[in-house]
Each structure stands twice: as structure tokens, then as C-alpha cells.
Design a protein around this motif. Structure first.
Motif, PDB file in Angstrom:
ATOM      1  N   ARG A  48       0.995  -1.219  -0.079  1.00 47.07           N
ATOM      2  CA  ARG A  48       0.185   0.048   0.159  1.00 47.07           C
ATOM      3  C   ARG A  48       0.796   1.254  -0.142  1.00 47.07           C
ATOM      4  O   ARG A  48       1.935   1.127   0.467  1.00 47.07           O
ATOM      5  CB  ARG A  48      -0.691  -0.085   1.191  1.00 47.07           C
ATOM      6  CG  ARG A  48      -1.995  -1.202   1.154  1.00 47.07           C
ATOM      7  CD  ARG A  48      -2.695  -1.266   2.527  1.00 47.07           C
ATOM      8  NE  ARG A  48      -3.515  -2.156   2.550  1.00 47.07           N
ATOM      9  CZ  ARG A  48      -3.256  -3.467   2.942  1.00 47.07           C
ATOM     10  NH1 ARG A  48      -2.111  -3.706   3.341  1.00 47.07           N
ATOM     11  NH2 ARG A  48      -4.364  -4.374   2.810  1.00 47.07           N
ATOM     12  N   SER A  49       0.232   2.347  -0.771  1.00 46.81           N
ATOM     13  CA  SER A  49       1.072   3.431  -0.737  1.00 46.81           C
ATOM     14  C   SER A  49       0.557   4.412   0.417  1.00 46.81           C
ATOM     15  O   SER A  49      -0.656   4.598   0.337  1.00 46.81           O
ATOM     16  CB  SER A  49       0.775   4.251  -1.868  1.00 46.81           C
ATOM     17  OG  SER A  49       1.266   5.637  -2.000  1.00 46.81           O
ATOM     18  N   VAL A  50       1.167   4.860   1.323  1.00 49.00           N
ATOM     19  CA  VAL A  50       0.730   5.588   2.408  1.00 49.00           C
ATOM     20  C   VAL A  50       1.492   7.060   2.590  1.00 49.00           C
ATOM     21  O   VAL A  50       2.554   7.278   2.362  1.00 49.00           O
ATOM     22  CB  VAL A  50       1.036   4.943   3.733  1.00 49.00           C
ATOM     23  CG1 VAL A  50       0.965   5.785   5.218  1.00 49.00           C
ATOM     24  CG2 VAL A  50       0.562   3.498   4.167  1.00 49.00           C
ATOM     25  N   THR A  51       0.359   8.083   2.676  1.00 47.81           N
ATOM     26  CA  THR A  51       0.964   9.547   2.478  1.00 47.81           C
ATOM     27  C   THR A  51       0.712  10.111   3.916  1.00 47.81           C
ATOM     28  O   THR A  51      -0.421   9.825   4.411  1.00 47.81           O
ATOM     29  CB  THR A  51       0.204  10.319   1.322  1.00 47.81           C
ATOM     30  OG1 THR A  51       0.308   9.413   0.140  1.00 47.81           O
ATOM     31  CG2 THR A  51       0.409  11.518   1.165  1.00 47.81           C
ATOM     32  N   GLU A  52       1.571  10.658   4.389  1.00 43.64           N
ATOM     33  CA  GLU A  52       1.594  11.181   5.617  1.00 43.64           C
ATOM     34  C   GLU A  52       2.284  12.778   5.701  1.00 43.64           C
ATOM     35  O   GLU A  52       3.006  13.089   4.896  1.00 43.64           O
ATOM     36  CB  GLU A  52       2.053  10.328   6.783  1.00 43.64           C
ATOM     37  CG  GLU A  52       1.378   9.175   7.199  1.00 43.64           C
ATOM     38  CD  GLU A  52       1.920   8.309   8.419  1.00 43.64           C
ATOM     39  OE1 GLU A  52       3.129   8.931   8.906  1.00 43.64           O
ATOM     40  OE2 GLU A  52       1.656   7.402   8.595  1.00 43.64           O
ATOM     41  N   ARG A  53       1.895  13.598   6.631  1.00 41.48           N
ATOM     42  CA  ARG A  53       2.559  14.720   6.702  1.00 41.48           C
ATOM     43  C   ARG A  53       2.772  14.907   8.528  1.00 41.48           C
ATOM     44  O   ARG A  53       2.357  14.311   9.090  1.00 41.48           O
ATOM     45  CB  ARG A  53       1.779  16.083   6.489  1.00 41.48           C
ATOM     46  CG  ARG A  53       0.475  16.292   7.027  1.00 41.48           C
ATOM     47  CD  ARG A  53      -0.350  17.434   6.788  1.00 41.48           C
ATOM     48  NE  ARG A  53      -0.841  17.285   5.316  1.00 41.48           N
ATOM     49  CZ  ARG A  53      -1.321  18.218   4.801  1.00 41.48           C
ATOM     50  NH1 ARG A  53      -1.839  19.231   5.286  1.00 41.48           N
ATOM     51  NH2 ARG A  53      -1.671  18.130   3.540  1.00 41.48           N
ATOM     52  N   GLU A  54       3.894  15.668   8.523  1.00 44.30           N
ATOM     53  CA  GLU A  54       4.488  15.525  10.059  1.00 44.30           C
ATOM     54  C   GLU A  54       3.391  16.167  11.057  1.00 44.30           C
ATOM     55  O   GLU A  54       3.305  15.963  11.885  1.00 44.30           O
ATOM     56  CB  GLU A  54       5.786  16.315  10.055  1.00 44.30           C
ATOM     57  CG  GLU A  54       7.001  15.535   9.572  1.00 44.30           C
ATOM     58  CD  GLU A  54       8.316  16.234   9.727  1.00 44.30           C
ATOM     59  OE1 GLU A  54       8.494  16.712  10.649  1.00 44.30           O
ATOM     60  OE2 GLU A  54       9.010  16.040   8.668  1.00 44.30           O
TER      61      GLU A  54
END
Length: 102
Positions: free
Chosen positions: A19-25
Motif C-alpha cells: 500500500r502507498s501511505v501518504t503522511e505529513r508531520e
């Protein structure tokens, strides 16, 4: 001590979803980063001998492959190995001796 290379007992085919996971701090920093995350492995097929069906899951986990919860029936159902080896159709008797196929 075994000094000869081990021959494989069989092969296991597994499928691991990625899976591709996109996060931000934080919400204050709009910069996002993306990484890949593996899911639990799914058993596709194997040709391990029946005596190894019970320990197949544990051996793979020890190798670092985390698996879904497989029942003994599911592991056995995924086996592609015949129940018993094929028997010879005929015997070869080059020197006139009667040989029995084992």
C-alpha cells in the motif's frame, strides 16, 4: 555437520499486498511524504510435503514473513504436491534379472 548443500523440499508462493501511505508531520507543515507499507502475506500455493504443513507457517514467520491467520485446512488445501509419488509404469531389465520397483 552437513557439508553438502541442502536440496529444497519444495516451494512456497505468497502474495504480499503493498500500500502507498501518504503522511505529513503536522497540520502546520504542508509537506507530505509517501512510503510503501506491506500488508499480511497471503498463501497462494506450496508443494511442501504433508509432514511439514503444520510447521510451514511458523517457519515463514521466523524468516521475517508475517502471515495471515491460516488454518491447517487452508495450508493443506493450498498444496500442489500429489498425495503420494507416482509409481513406475514399467521396470527396466537390461541384464535379464528380475528387479522389483520400490
Amino acid at each position: 555437520m552437513n557439508t553438502t548443500p541442502d536440496k529444497p523440499l519444495g516451494y512456497v508462493t505468497i502474495r504480499i499486498p503493498i500500500r502507498s501511505v501518504t503522511e505529513r508531520e503536522s497540520w502546520e507543515i504542508p509537506e507530505e511524504y509517501t512510503y510503501l507499507e506491506p500488508g499480511e502475506a497471503e498463501l497462494i500455493s506450496h508443494d511442501m510435503p504433508a509432514g511439514w504443513h503444520e510447521s510451514l507457517r511458523e517457519q515463514l514467520i521466523e524468516s521475517g514473513i508475517y502471515l495471515a491467520q491460516w488454518t491447517a485446512e487452508e495450508v493443506a488445501a493450498a498444496c500442489t504436491r500429489p498425495a503420494e509419488p507416482p509409481k513406475p509404469v514399467r521396470t527396466l531389465d537390461l541384464f535379464g534379472f528380475q528387479t522389483a520397483a520400490k
